[in-house]
Design a protein around this motif. Sequence first.
Motif, PDB file in Angstrom:
ATOM      1  N   MET A 116       0.799  -1.133   0.012  1.00 39.00           N
ATOM      2  CA  MET A 116       0.102  -0.205   0.088  1.00 39.00           C
ATOM      3  C   MET A 116       0.757   1.506  -0.005  1.00 39.00           C
ATOM      4  SD  MET A 116      -3.164   1.372  -0.088  1.00 39.00           S
ATOM      5  CE  MET A 116      -3.989  -0.077   0.086  1.00 39.00           C
ATOM      6  N   LYS A 117       0.593   2.187  -0.856  1.00 41.40           N
ATOM      7  CA  LYS A 117       1.322   3.331  -0.882  1.00 41.40           C
ATOM      8  C   LYS A 117       0.423   4.518  -0.166  1.00 41.40           C
ATOM      9  CE  LYS A 117       3.739   2.318  -5.085  1.00 41.40           C
ATOM     10  NZ  LYS A 117       4.012   2.918  -6.431  1.00 41.40           N
ATOM     11  N   TYR A 118       1.159   5.681   0.204  1.00 41.65           N
ATOM     12  CA  TYR A 118       0.540   6.686   1.094  1.00 41.65           C
ATOM     13  C   TYR A 118       0.808   7.848   0.473  1.00 41.65           C
ATOM     14  CZ  TYR A 118       0.036   2.701   4.274  1.00 41.65           C
ATOM     15  OH  TYR A 118      -0.213   1.555   4.766  1.00 41.65           O
ATOM     16  N   SER A 119      -0.056   9.031   0.744  1.00 38.21           N
ATOM     17  CA  SER A 119       0.318  10.385   0.362  1.00 38.21           C
ATOM     18  C   SER A 119      -0.583  11.073   1.203  1.00 38.21           C
ATOM     19  CB  SER A 119      -0.322  10.450  -1.196  1.00 38.21           C
ATOM     20  OG  SER A 119      -1.426  10.286  -1.403  1.00 38.21           O
ATOM     21  N   GLU A 120      -0.321  12.643   1.216  1.00 39.77           N
ATOM     22  CA  GLU A 120      -0.769  13.712   2.172  1.00 39.77           C
ATOM     23  C   GLU A 120      -2.186  14.014   1.614  1.00 39.77           C
ATOM     24  OE1 GLU A 120       0.270  17.873   4.079  1.00 39.77           O
ATOM     25  OE2 GLU A 120       1.536  16.959   2.397  1.00 39.77           O
ATOM     26  N   LEU A 121      -2.942  14.023   2.340  1.00 39.08           N
ATOM     27  CA  LEU A 121      -4.389  14.629   2.096  1.00 39.08           C
ATOM     28  C   LEU A 121      -4.622  16.017   2.205  1.00 39.08           C
ATOM     29  CD1 LEU A 121      -6.991  12.321   3.519  1.00 39.08           C
ATOM     30  CD2 LEU A 121      -5.881  12.199   1.532  1.00 39.08           C
ATOM     31  N   GLY A 122      -4.499  16.877   1.137  1.00 40.84           N
ATOM     32  CA  GLY A 122      -4.253  18.158   0.944  1.00 40.84           C
ATOM     33  C   GLY A 122      -3.136  18.615   1.446  1.00 40.84           C
ATOM     34  N   THR A 123      -3.127  19.483   2.461  1.00 38.52           N
ATOM     35  CA  THR A 123      -1.982  19.990   2.984  1.00 38.52           C
ATOM     36  C   THR A 123      -2.003  19.676   4.781  1.00 38.52           C
ATOM     37  OG1 THR A 123      -2.723  22.186   3.234  1.00 38.52           O
ATOM     38  CG2 THR A 123      -1.597  21.878   1.358  1.00 38.52           C
ATOM     39  N   SER A 124      -2.864  18.809   4.833  1.00 36.47           N
ATOM     40  CA  SER A 124      -3.245  18.537   6.283  1.00 36.47           C
ATOM     41  C   SER A 124      -2.027  17.803   6.993  1.00 36.47           C
ATOM     42  CB  SER A 124      -4.272  17.533   6.277  1.00 36.47           C
ATOM     43  OG  SER A 124      -4.079  16.146   5.676  1.00 36.47           O
ATOM     44  N   GLY A 125      -0.974  17.404   6.338  1.00 40.46           N
ATOM     45  CA  GLY A 125       0.114  16.537   7.043  1.00 40.46           C
ATOM     46  C   GLY A 125      -0.359  14.902   7.403  1.00 40.46           C
ATOM     47  N   VAL A 126      -1.675  14.571   6.868  1.00 38.95           N
ATOM     48  CA  VAL A 126      -2.089  13.317   7.347  1.00 38.95           C
ATOM     49  C   VAL A 126      -1.471  12.524   5.940  1.00 38.95           C
ATOM     50  CG1 VAL A 126      -4.255  11.896   7.307  1.00 38.95           C
ATOM     51  CG2 VAL A 126      -4.066  13.974   8.610  1.00 38.95           C
ATOM     52  N   LYS A 127      -0.837  11.512   6.470  1.00 40.24           N
ATOM     53  CA  LYS A 127      -0.354  10.462   5.308  1.00 40.24           C
ATOM     54  C   LYS A 127      -1.356   9.356   5.271  1.00 40.24           C
ATOM     55  CE  LYS A 127       3.284  12.524   3.603  1.00 40.24           C
ATOM     56  NZ  LYS A 127       4.673  12.070   4.003  1.00 40.24           N
ATOM     57  N   ALA A 128      -2.266   9.337   4.479  1.00 42.86           N
ATOM     58  CA  ALA A 128      -3.246   8.504   4.207  1.00 42.86           C
ATOM     59  C   ALA A 128      -3.055   7.312   2.930  1.00 42.86           C
ATOM     60  CB  ALA A 128      -4.469   9.113   4.186  1.00 42.86           C
ATOM     61  N   SER A 129      -3.584   5.984   3.376  1.00 41.00           N
ATOM     62  CA  SER A 129      -3.521   5.076   2.320  1.00 41.00           C
ATOM     63  C   SER A 129      -4.290   5.561   1.118  1.00 41.00           C
ATOM     64  CB  SER A 129      -4.067   3.824   2.738  1.00 41.00           C
ATOM     65  OG  SER A 129      -5.340   4.231   3.397  1.00 41.00           O
ATOM     66  N   GLY A 174      -4.433  -5.142   4.541  1.00 38.38           N
ATOM     67  CA  GLY A 174      -3.949  -4.512   3.317  1.00 38.38           C
ATOM     68  C   GLY A 174      -3.439  -3.484   3.383  1.00 38.38           C
ATOM     69  N   GLY A 175      -3.171  -2.713   4.241  1.00 35.24           N
ATOM     70  CA  GLY A 175      -2.553  -1.549   4.656  1.00 35.24           C
ATOM     71  C   GLY A 175      -3.373  -0.040   4.627  1.00 35.24           C
ATOM     72  N   ILE A 176      -4.801  -0.299   4.247  1.00 35.89           N
ATOM     73  CA  ILE A 176      -5.831   0.884   4.639  1.00 35.89           C
ATOM     74  C   ILE A 176      -5.553   1.502   6.074  1.00 35.89           C
ATOM     75  CG2 ILE A 176      -8.057   1.446   4.711  1.00 35.89           C
ATOM     76  CD1 ILE A 176      -8.529  -0.063   2.132  1.00 35.89           C
ATOM     77  N   ASN A 177      -5.520   2.721   6.160  1.00 34.76           N
ATOM     78  CA  ASN A 177      -5.290   3.399   7.491  1.00 34.76           C
ATOM     79  C   ASN A 177      -6.618   4.467   7.641  1.00 34.76           C
ATOM     80  OD1 ASN A 177      -4.325   5.351   6.005  1.00 34.76           O
ATOM     81  ND2 ASN A 177      -2.633   5.617   7.330  1.00 34.76           N
ATOM     82  N   PHE A 178      -7.257   4.539   6.337  1.00 34.02           N
ATOM     83  CA  PHE A 178      -8.617   5.561   6.083  1.00 34.02           C
ATOM     84  C   PHE A 178      -9.812   4.985   6.145  1.00 34.02           C
ATOM     85  CE2 PHE A 178     -10.644   9.255   4.448  1.00 34.02           C
ATOM     86  CZ  PHE A 178     -10.105  10.451   5.304  1.00 34.02           C
ATOM     87  N   PHE A 179     -10.785   5.347   6.940  1.00 37.09           N
ATOM     88  CA  PHE A 179     -12.004   4.871   6.825  1.00 37.09           C
ATOM     89  C   PHE A 179     -13.198   6.044   6.471  1.00 37.09           C
ATOM     90  CE2 PHE A 179      -9.242   2.024   8.735  1.00 37.09           C
ATOM     91  CZ  PHE A 179      -9.956   0.863   8.484  1.00 37.09           C
ATOM     92  N   ASP A 180     -14.142   5.818   5.666  1.00 33.84           N
ATOM     93  CA  ASP A 180     -15.135   6.860   5.405  1.00 33.84           C
ATOM     94  C   ASP A 180     -16.297   6.464   5.570  1.00 33.84           C
ATOM     95  OD1 ASP A 180     -15.893   9.371   3.732  1.00 33.84           O
ATOM     96  OD2 ASP A 180     -16.829   7.625   2.847  1.00 33.84           O
ATOM     97  N   THR A 181     -17.239   7.153   6.435  1.00 38.25           N
ATOM     98  CA  THR A 181     -18.587   6.868   6.423  1.00 38.25           C
ATOM     99  C   THR A 181     -19.495   8.193   6.235  1.00 38.25           C
ATOM    100  OG1 THR A 181     -20.166   6.043   7.930  1.00 38.25           O
ATOM    101  CG2 THR A 181     -18.541   7.350   8.737  1.00 38.25           C
ATOM    102  N   ALA A 182     -20.701   8.265   6.494  1.00 37.62           N
ATOM    103  CA  ALA A 182     -21.672   9.580   6.570  1.00 37.62           C
ATOM    104  C   ALA A 182     -22.790   9.387   7.672  1.00 37.62           C
ATOM    105  CB  ALA A 182     -22.063   9.837   5.396  1.00 37.62           C
ATOM    106  N   ASP A 183     -23.063  10.487   8.088  1.00 43.21           N
ATOM    107  CA  ASP A 183     -24.473  10.468   9.043  1.00 43.21           C
ATOM    108  C   ASP A 183     -25.727   9.759   8.426  1.00 43.21           C
ATOM    109  OD1 ASP A 183     -24.726  12.738   7.541  1.00 43.21           O
ATOM    110  OD2 ASP A 183     -26.003  13.632   9.293  1.00 43.21           O
ATOM    111  N   CYS A 184     -25.631  10.080   7.201  1.00 44.03           N
ATOM    112  CA  CYS A 184     -27.260   9.497   6.599  1.00 44.03           C
ATOM    113  C   CYS A 184     -26.995   8.368   5.895  1.00 44.03           C
ATOM    114  CB  CYS A 184     -27.378  10.528   5.357  1.00 44.03           C
ATOM    115  SG  CYS A 184     -26.252  10.504   3.912  1.00 44.03           S
ATOM    116  N   TYR A 185     -25.953   7.493   6.055  1.00 45.98           N
ATOM    117  CA  TYR A 185     -25.828   6.210   5.618  1.00 45.98           C
ATOM    118  C   TYR A 185     -26.614   5.159   6.455  1.00 45.98           C
ATOM    119  CZ  TYR A 185     -22.016   7.664   2.546  1.00 45.98           C
ATOM    120  OH  TYR A 185     -21.297   8.138   1.500  1.00 45.98           O
ATOM    121  N   GLY A 186     -27.885   4.868   6.006  1.00 43.81           N
ATOM    122  CA  GLY A 186     -28.666   3.912   6.750  1.00 43.81           C
ATOM    123  C   GLY A 186     -29.032   4.567   8.063  1.00 43.81           C
ATOM    124  N   ALA A 187     -29.379   5.947   8.301  1.00 48.71           N
ATOM    125  CA  ALA A 187     -29.643   6.545   9.473  1.00 48.71           C
ATOM    126  C   ALA A 187     -28.687   6.340  10.378  1.00 48.71           C
ATOM    127  CB  ALA A 187     -31.033   5.982   9.780  1.00 48.71           C
TER     128      ALA A 187
END
Length: 312
Positions: free
Chosen positions: A1-14, A41-54
């Motif tokens: 897995m490769k990683y890169s910075e998200l925006g200019t946040s300093g966060v190195k995400a998968s 598999g090297g993923i270190n970033f997880f995404d969800t939303a408040d409207c997904y399935g209530a």
Amino acid sequence: MKYSELGTSGVKASRTALGAMRIRSKTRDEAKEIVRTALDGGINFFDTADCYGAGESTRRLGQALKDVGVDRGSIYVQTKFGIYRDPASDDITRYNFSKGHLVAALDSELKNLQTDYVDFVLLHRPDTLVELDELAEAFNELQTSGKVRHFGVSNVNPMQVELLQSALDQKLEVNQLQFGLGHTGMVRQEFHVNMDDAPSIDHDGGLISYSRLKKMTIQAWSPFQFGFFGGVFIDNPKYPELNKTLQRVADAHGVSKNAIAVAWILRHPAKMQVLLGSMTPSRLREMMAGADVEISAQEWYDLYVAAGNDLP
């Protein structure tokens, strides 16, 4: 897995992340296996939303992260808010960027995730009735309270980013947008500059170039879908040329077609992040492998044309 910075946040995400929208349909054990597969598999970033399935997707994700025993400080969790669904019908009836709604929604997400902060929160879709001063107050409160560390948007065009950013102290670091071989509009228009055919119509305001200039990371959602949830293109008989080319490139790199579809997105120098929504561990492993594949520029263009696009 490769990683890169998200925006200019300093966060190195998968380079690939797990999108949890569909996890709500899984049992607790199944959700644990899915999250463990992503982590392995090297993923270190997880995404969800408040409207997904209530909120049920977020609850399942939060429980799965707890069940696998992952160190909270070793991963990044992102949620999205601002969409209002009617509790009775679950229909979207409005977008809501009011301070009261956003703060309450974020608190609910933290409870469902079983954590006291999220690393990123995104405004899910544009609210044309947004009061900028009120939005700024909401972001400031969420940041100073420690509940949110970084901010972004989703499905927003450049002028909308500029409008929002004009009122905010926080830099908008990411923009979550649909992109992939079945949804190529953001790059198609770039090839049809100074033309008057249908592909020359700019639906997005130059999103890719704008994002690169502003150092905003594009998070590609539904990377395997064609149209707006029209179905997947992998092994779809409607896309024989694309699947033939995907297989050829996959064979050349010793991986699956799923991996190549991911690698195609990651080959773009905009340094996007791909959200993987598969809830099948074996398929998820195939997709994650795409982060370690570097296709050539010619292979990128061959796949682009095979997907039904032209080069004028």
